[in-house]
Write an enzyme that holds these catalytic residues in place. Structure first.
Site, PDB file in Angstrom:
ATOM      1  N   ALA A  50      -0.913  12.133   8.753  1.00  0.00           N
ATOM      2  CA  ALA A  50      -1.262  11.345   9.947  1.00  0.00           C
ATOM      3  C   ALA A  50      -0.146  10.288  10.240  1.00  0.00           C
ATOM      4  CB  ALA A  50      -2.457  10.513   9.699  1.00  0.00           C
ATOM      5  N   LEU A  51       1.029  10.844  10.137  1.00  0.00           N
ATOM      6  CA  LEU A  51       2.365   9.951   9.941  1.00  0.00           C
ATOM      7  C   LEU A  51       2.624   9.182  11.385  1.00  0.00           C
ATOM      8  CD1 LEU A  51       4.996  12.698   8.419  1.00  0.00           C
ATOM      9  CD2 LEU A  51       3.360  11.243   7.267  1.00  0.00           C
ATOM     10  N   HIS A 104       5.567   5.488   7.876  1.00  0.00           N
ATOM     11  CA  HIS A 104       5.836   6.391   7.098  1.00  0.00           C
ATOM     12  C   HIS A 104       7.473   6.855   7.415  1.00  0.00           C
ATOM     13  CE1 HIS A 104       1.392   7.362   7.409  1.00  0.00           C
ATOM     14  NE2 HIS A 104       1.631   7.235   6.105  1.00  0.00           N
ATOM     15  N   GLN A 112      -8.852   9.191  -4.202  1.00  0.00           N
ATOM     16  CA  GLN A 112      -8.977   7.764  -3.973  1.00  0.00           C
ATOM     17  C   GLN A 112      -9.570   7.242  -3.100  1.00  0.00           C
ATOM     18  OE1 GLN A 112      -4.584   8.473  -2.984  1.00  0.00           O
ATOM     19  NE2 GLN A 112      -5.036   7.048  -1.207  1.00  0.00           N
ATOM     20  N   GLU A 131       5.404  -1.713   1.796  1.00  0.00           N
ATOM     21  CA  GLU A 131       4.886  -3.008   1.354  1.00  0.00           C
ATOM     22  C   GLU A 131       3.375  -3.270   2.057  1.00  0.00           C
ATOM     23  OE1 GLU A 131       7.665  -5.982   1.484  1.00  0.00           O
ATOM     24  OE2 GLU A 131       8.872  -5.442  -0.027  1.00  0.00           O
ATOM     25  N   ASP A 144       0.717  -1.593   1.606  1.00  0.00           N
ATOM     26  CA  ASP A 144      -0.034  -1.491   0.629  1.00  0.00           C
ATOM     27  C   ASP A 144       0.667  -2.002  -0.507  1.00  0.00           C
ATOM     28  OD1 ASP A 144      -1.985  -0.058   2.042  1.00  0.00           O
ATOM     29  OD2 ASP A 144      -0.695   1.729   2.157  1.00  0.00           O
ATOM     30  N   SER A 174      -2.674   4.611   9.910  1.00  0.00           N
ATOM     31  CA  SER A 174      -3.298   5.968  10.432  1.00  0.00           C
ATOM     32  C   SER A 174      -4.854   5.263  10.847  1.00  0.00           C
ATOM     33  CB  SER A 174      -3.423   6.916   9.650  1.00  0.00           C
ATOM     34  OG  SER A 174      -3.986   6.694   8.441  1.00  0.00           O
ATOM     35  N   ARG A 175      -5.306   4.319  10.140  1.00  0.00           N
ATOM     36  CA  ARG A 175      -6.735   3.805  10.535  1.00  0.00           C
ATOM     37  C   ARG A 175      -6.689   3.185  12.021  1.00  0.00           C
ATOM     38  NH1 ARG A 175     -10.226   3.594   6.181  1.00  0.00           N
ATOM     39  NH2 ARG A 175      -8.885   4.246   4.024  1.00  0.00           N
TER      40      ARG A 175
END
Length: 295
Positions: free
Chosen positions: A32-33, A37, A61, A148, A150, A186-187
């Site tokens: 889902a780039l 990304h 995860q 960064e 995440d 992607s969310r």
């Protein structure tokens, strides 16, 4: 760009690069780039001789099966987005290549994985640490590139690479934001039209709180103001909004050393995360009239 699905074929290729004395960069993704990304891919392309992008939706995860089921699978469009970057390999391992029958090993990183997403998503970082360790070994990468946005994940990966004596250098790259300031994810695609207009409030609220703390405001007061602003804007709930030390992610009550603000909040049934650096007092005072932008 080759698409490879089995580690034996990948290793045969990377061994030829090794014999030629060439370096390998990897960008681990779940697909889902988006432009965030792709900024990592560009950094890898500039910093190594050969680039591998991995695409694997890692079930270990996800602590919520519904979240796993909803995660977008967009292999064809991801490949199209990567084509202009001239990468060498898109590695899309079959599940058995990562978790073969009888798989019984977990990589667990303590300390930096405690609190924040580690508290609200039990087992999440064990899943991240395990799959990243496997991907770094399978790709034989010299350098691996992570965003960064995440930030806790980035520190978990740095810790495991150091502790396990992995040769891979972990490179953190700046958060990429939409034009309205929302950190790319992607969310974001799961937000309705109205909530999508609300979502950028996150970046503005964090930037305001970070600037207030850097100027000497009590962090607890600044965070209370930020929470009220988010909930008033229409966010459903807040998992956490905290001041943490950088890079060891210890909870802080005053900004007496390098620090970042971390947030996870729910909007329209979607969990959004973000973080910003808290500037040092000297930096703030020397740029009094300069706008403060989220890091």
């Amino acid at each position: 760009m080759q698409i490879i699905r089995h580690k034996a074929a990948l290793r045969a290729l990377t061994e030829t690069w090794r014999r030629a004395g060439e370096t390998i960069g990897v960008v681990p993704t779940m697909g889902a780039l988006h432009a965030g990304h792709l900024s990592l891919v560009a950094a890898a392309r500039a910093g190594t001789d050969h680039v591998i992008v991995t695409l694997f939706v890692n079930p270990r995860q996800f602590n919520n099966p519904e979240d796993l089921a909803k995660y977008p699978r967009t292999e064809e469009s991801d490949a199209e987005k990567l084509a202009p970057f001239g990468i060498d390999v898109l590695y899309i391992p079959e599940p058995g290549e990562i978790y073969p029958e009888g798989f019984a090993t977990t990589v667990s990183v303590s300390g930096v994985s405690d609190g924040l997403c580690g508290a609200t998503r039990p087992g999440h970082f064990d899943g991240v640490a395990t799959v990243v360790t496997k991907l770094l070994l399978q790709t034989d990468a010299d350098r691996a590139f992570f965003g960064e946005k995440d930030y806790q994940q980035l520190q978990v990966v740095k810790r495991l690479a150091t502790d396990l004596d992995l040769k891979t250098e972990i490179v953190g790259c700046p958060t990429i934001r939409e034009d309205d300031g929302l950190a790319m994810s992607s969310r974001n695609l799961r937000l309705g039209a109205g909530p999508r207009e609300t979502a950028p409030v996150i970046g503005r609220v964090l930037a305001t709180a970070a600037k207030a703390i850097a100027r000497g405001e009590n962090p607890a007061q600044a965070l209370d103001t930020a929470r009220e602003a988010l909930l008033s804007a229409g966010f459903d709930s807040i998992d956490y909004l905290e001041l943490r030390s950088d890079p060891d992610l210890q909870l802080m009550t005053k900004a007496d050393r390098p620090a970042r603000l971390f947030l996870a909040a729910w909007l329209d049934g979607v969990r959004l995360i973000d973080n910003v650096a808290v500037a040092g007092r000297q930096k703030v005072e020397s740029s009094e009239d300069q706008p403060f932008e989220p890091a």
